[in-house]
Design a protein around this motif. Sequence first.
Motif, PDB file in Angstrom:
ATOM      1  N   SER A  10       0.847  -1.192   0.000  1.00 20.30           N
ATOM      2  CA  SER A  10       0.000   0.000   0.000  1.00 20.30           C
ATOM      3  C   SER A  10       0.878   1.236   0.000  1.00 20.30           C
ATOM      4  O   SER A  10       2.056   1.185   0.352  1.00 20.30           O
ATOM      5  CB  SER A  10      -0.954   0.018   1.205  1.00 20.30           C
ATOM      6  OG  SER A  10      -0.311   0.483   2.353  1.00 20.30           O
ATOM      7  N   SER A  11       0.266   2.342  -0.378  1.00 21.64           N
ATOM      8  CA  SER A  11       0.917   3.634  -0.225  1.00 21.64           C
ATOM      9  C   SER A  11       0.867   3.996   1.251  1.00 21.64           C
ATOM     10  O   SER A  11       0.131   3.377   2.029  1.00 21.64           O
ATOM     11  CB  SER A  11       0.179   4.692  -1.055  1.00 21.64           C
ATOM     12  OG  SER A  11      -1.156   4.835  -0.579  1.00 21.64           O
ATOM     13  N   ILE A  12       1.601   5.003   1.634  1.00 18.78           N
ATOM     14  CA  ILE A  12       1.607   5.399   3.045  1.00 18.78           C
ATOM     15  C   ILE A  12       0.229   5.911   3.481  1.00 18.78           C
ATOM     16  O   ILE A  12      -0.130   5.833   4.652  1.00 18.78           O
ATOM     17  CB  ILE A  12       2.721   6.428   3.332  1.00 18.78           C
ATOM     18  CG1 ILE A  12       3.039   6.457   4.819  1.00 18.78           C
ATOM     19  CG2 ILE A  12       2.377   7.792   2.778  1.00 18.78           C
ATOM     20  CD1 ILE A  12       4.349   7.120   5.157  1.00 18.78           C
ATOM     21  N   ASP A  13      -0.580   6.376   2.526  1.00 18.54           N
ATOM     22  CA  ASP A  13      -1.931   6.829   2.870  1.00 18.54           C
ATOM     23  C   ASP A  13      -2.988   5.743   2.678  1.00 18.54           C
ATOM     24  O   ASP A  13      -4.178   6.019   2.682  1.00 18.54           O
ATOM     25  CB  ASP A  13      -2.302   8.128   2.137  1.00 18.54           C
ATOM     26  CG  ASP A  13      -2.121   8.089   0.633  1.00 18.54           C
ATOM     27  OD1 ASP A  13      -1.463   7.165   0.120  1.00 18.54           O
ATOM     28  OD2 ASP A  13      -2.643   8.997  -0.052  1.00 18.54           O
ATOM     29  N   GLY A  14      -2.543   4.492   2.557  1.00 18.11           N
ATOM     30  CA  GLY A  14      -3.456   3.355   2.644  1.00 18.11           C
ATOM     31  C   GLY A  14      -4.143   2.909   1.370  1.00 18.11           C
ATOM     32  O   GLY A  14      -5.156   2.215   1.425  1.00 18.11           O
ATOM     33  N   TYR A  15      -3.582   3.233   0.216  1.00 17.05           N
ATOM     34  CA  TYR A  15      -4.192   2.802  -1.048  1.00 17.05           C
ATOM     35  C   TYR A  15      -3.392   1.663  -1.664  1.00 17.05           C
ATOM     36  O   TYR A  15      -2.156   1.669  -1.629  1.00 17.05           O
ATOM     37  CB  TYR A  15      -4.295   3.971  -2.028  1.00 17.05           C
ATOM     38  CG  TYR A  15      -5.214   5.048  -1.520  1.00 17.05           C
ATOM     39  CD1 TYR A  15      -6.594   4.850  -1.490  1.00 17.05           C
ATOM     40  CD2 TYR A  15      -4.710   6.244  -1.039  1.00 17.05           C
ATOM     41  CE1 TYR A  15      -7.439   5.819  -1.001  1.00 17.05           C
ATOM     42  CE2 TYR A  15      -5.550   7.226  -0.542  1.00 17.05           C
ATOM     43  CZ  TYR A  15      -6.910   7.010  -0.526  1.00 17.05           C
ATOM     44  OH  TYR A  15      -7.753   7.973  -0.034  1.00 17.05           O
ATOM     45  N   GLU A  22      -4.453   1.030 -11.521  1.00 17.28           N
ATOM     46  CA  GLU A  22      -3.026   0.959 -11.860  1.00 17.28           C
ATOM     47  C   GLU A  22      -2.160   0.807 -10.606  1.00 17.28           C
ATOM     48  O   GLU A  22      -2.451   1.390  -9.556  1.00 17.28           O
ATOM     49  CB  GLU A  22      -2.585   2.215 -12.616  1.00 17.28           C
ATOM     50  CG  GLU A  22      -3.128   2.287 -14.030  1.00 17.28           C
ATOM     51  CD  GLU A  22      -2.581   1.193 -14.927  1.00 17.28           C
ATOM     52  OE1 GLU A  22      -1.373   0.911 -14.902  1.00 17.28           O
ATOM     53  OE2 GLU A  22      -3.395   0.605 -15.659  1.00 17.28           O
ATOM     54  N   ILE A  23      -1.099   0.039 -10.744  1.00 22.43           N
ATOM     55  CA  ILE A  23      -0.146  -0.174  -9.658  1.00 22.43           C
ATOM     56  C   ILE A  23       1.271   0.206 -10.103  1.00 22.43           C
ATOM     57  O   ILE A  23       2.259  -0.340  -9.630  1.00 22.43           O
ATOM     58  CB  ILE A  23      -0.194  -1.634  -9.144  1.00 22.43           C
ATOM     59  CG1 ILE A  23      -0.012  -2.635 -10.294  1.00 22.43           C
ATOM     60  CG2 ILE A  23      -1.497  -1.885  -8.389  1.00 22.43           C
ATOM     61  CD1 ILE A  23       0.133  -4.080  -9.847  1.00 22.43           C
ATOM     62  N   ASP A  24       1.344   1.181 -10.999  1.00 19.36           N
ATOM     63  CA  ASP A  24       2.613   1.618 -11.569  1.00 19.36           C
ATOM     64  C   ASP A  24       3.553   2.250 -10.543  1.00 19.36           C
ATOM     65  O   ASP A  24       4.748   2.389 -10.786  1.00 19.36           O
ATOM     66  CB  ASP A  24       2.367   2.606 -12.710  1.00 19.36           C
ATOM     67  CG  ASP A  24       1.562   3.823 -12.273  1.00 19.36           C
ATOM     68  OD1 ASP A  24       0.670   3.693 -11.407  1.00 19.36           O
ATOM     69  OD2 ASP A  24       1.827   4.922 -12.807  1.00 19.36           O
ATOM     70  N   TRP A  25       3.059   2.592  -9.389  1.00 19.80           N
ATOM     71  CA  TRP A  25       3.845   3.233  -8.335  1.00 19.80           C
ATOM     72  C   TRP A  25       4.590   2.227  -7.449  1.00 19.80           C
ATOM     73  O   TRP A  25       5.432   2.623  -6.646  1.00 19.80           O
ATOM     74  CB  TRP A  25       2.932   4.103  -7.461  1.00 19.80           C
ATOM     75  CG  TRP A  25       1.739   3.347  -6.949  1.00 19.80           C
ATOM     76  CD1 TRP A  25       0.540   3.180  -7.588  1.00 19.80           C
ATOM     77  CD2 TRP A  25       1.644   2.627  -5.733  1.00 19.80           C
ATOM     78  NE1 TRP A  25      -0.302   2.404  -6.831  1.00 19.80           N
ATOM     79  CE2 TRP A  25       0.351   2.054  -5.677  1.00 19.80           C
ATOM     80  CE3 TRP A  25       2.513   2.405  -4.666  1.00 19.80           C
ATOM     81  CZ2 TRP A  25      -0.079   1.264  -4.616  1.00 19.80           C
ATOM     82  CZ3 TRP A  25       2.082   1.638  -3.601  1.00 19.80           C
ATOM     83  CH2 TRP A  25       0.795   1.078  -3.588  1.00 19.80           C
ATOM     84  N   ILE A 132       5.161   6.599  -0.541  1.00 20.08           N
ATOM     85  CA  ILE A 132       4.523   7.447  -1.540  1.00 20.08           C
ATOM     86  C   ILE A 132       3.120   7.776  -1.040  1.00 20.08           C
ATOM     87  O   ILE A 132       2.481   6.951  -0.390  1.00 20.08           O
ATOM     88  CB  ILE A 132       4.464   6.744  -2.921  1.00 20.08           C
ATOM     89  CG1 ILE A 132       3.912   7.688  -3.989  1.00 20.08           C
ATOM     90  CG2 ILE A 132       3.661   5.462  -2.863  1.00 20.08           C
ATOM     91  CD1 ILE A 132       4.049   7.165  -5.415  1.00 20.08           C
ATOM     92  N   ILE A 133       2.688   8.983  -1.313  1.00 21.06           N
ATOM     93  CA  ILE A 133       1.321   9.393  -1.005  1.00 21.06           C
ATOM     94  C   ILE A 133       0.585   9.507  -2.330  1.00 21.06           C
ATOM     95  O   ILE A 133       0.973  10.301  -3.192  1.00 21.06           O
ATOM     96  CB  ILE A 133       1.304  10.735  -0.245  1.00 21.06           C
ATOM     97  CG1 ILE A 133       1.995  10.573   1.105  1.00 21.06           C
ATOM     98  CG2 ILE A 133      -0.130  11.241  -0.068  1.00 21.06           C
ATOM     99  CD1 ILE A 133       2.229  11.877   1.851  1.00 21.06           C
TER     100      ILE A 133
END
Length: 172
Positions: A10-15, A22-25, A132-133
């Motif tokens: 997950s991202s740091i903001d929970g996504y 997309e999961i390109d991050w 990442i946020i």
Amino acid sequence: MRKISLFIASSIDGYIARESGEIDWLFTDQDYGYSEFIAEVDTLVMGHKTYQQVLGFEEYPYSEQEVFVLSHTLQGKAENNAIFINNDWANFMANLRQSSGGLIWLVGGAQTIHYFLKHNLIDEIILSIHPIILGSGIPLIINDSSIAKKLDLRNVKNYDSGLVQITYNVKS
């Protein structure tokens, strides 16, 4: 009884994905414990949307494992020997947990994770938090007070990339 593990990022903001799915991050610069984890897994369970996303990968990554896809509409065998399950998921999962085999990986997505939390079907959560946020997207946990759980911290790993991987046992 076989253990069900949610191994997810997950991202740091929970996504867990952008709104588009997309999961390109996600970091792909190193393994982050995936090889060790997948070596224990012989069965995967995922939602239909997640399965459709996996089919878009360059190469289908789960040909070595048994794959079950939870769907509201589809039933039976699909591409890559995946099997769609469209009724009585709780009974199906109870039988799967009692069968012989290794670790069961709950791949996702958000609605499937919610169902598993609501029905006390997750034994372990391995969460890789990327630094990442995203600001918006598909949440890891759908807001619902009926799924409240206490977790026992089992392990924390820090990586030079800034990724933090936290492992919890889920209390029943």
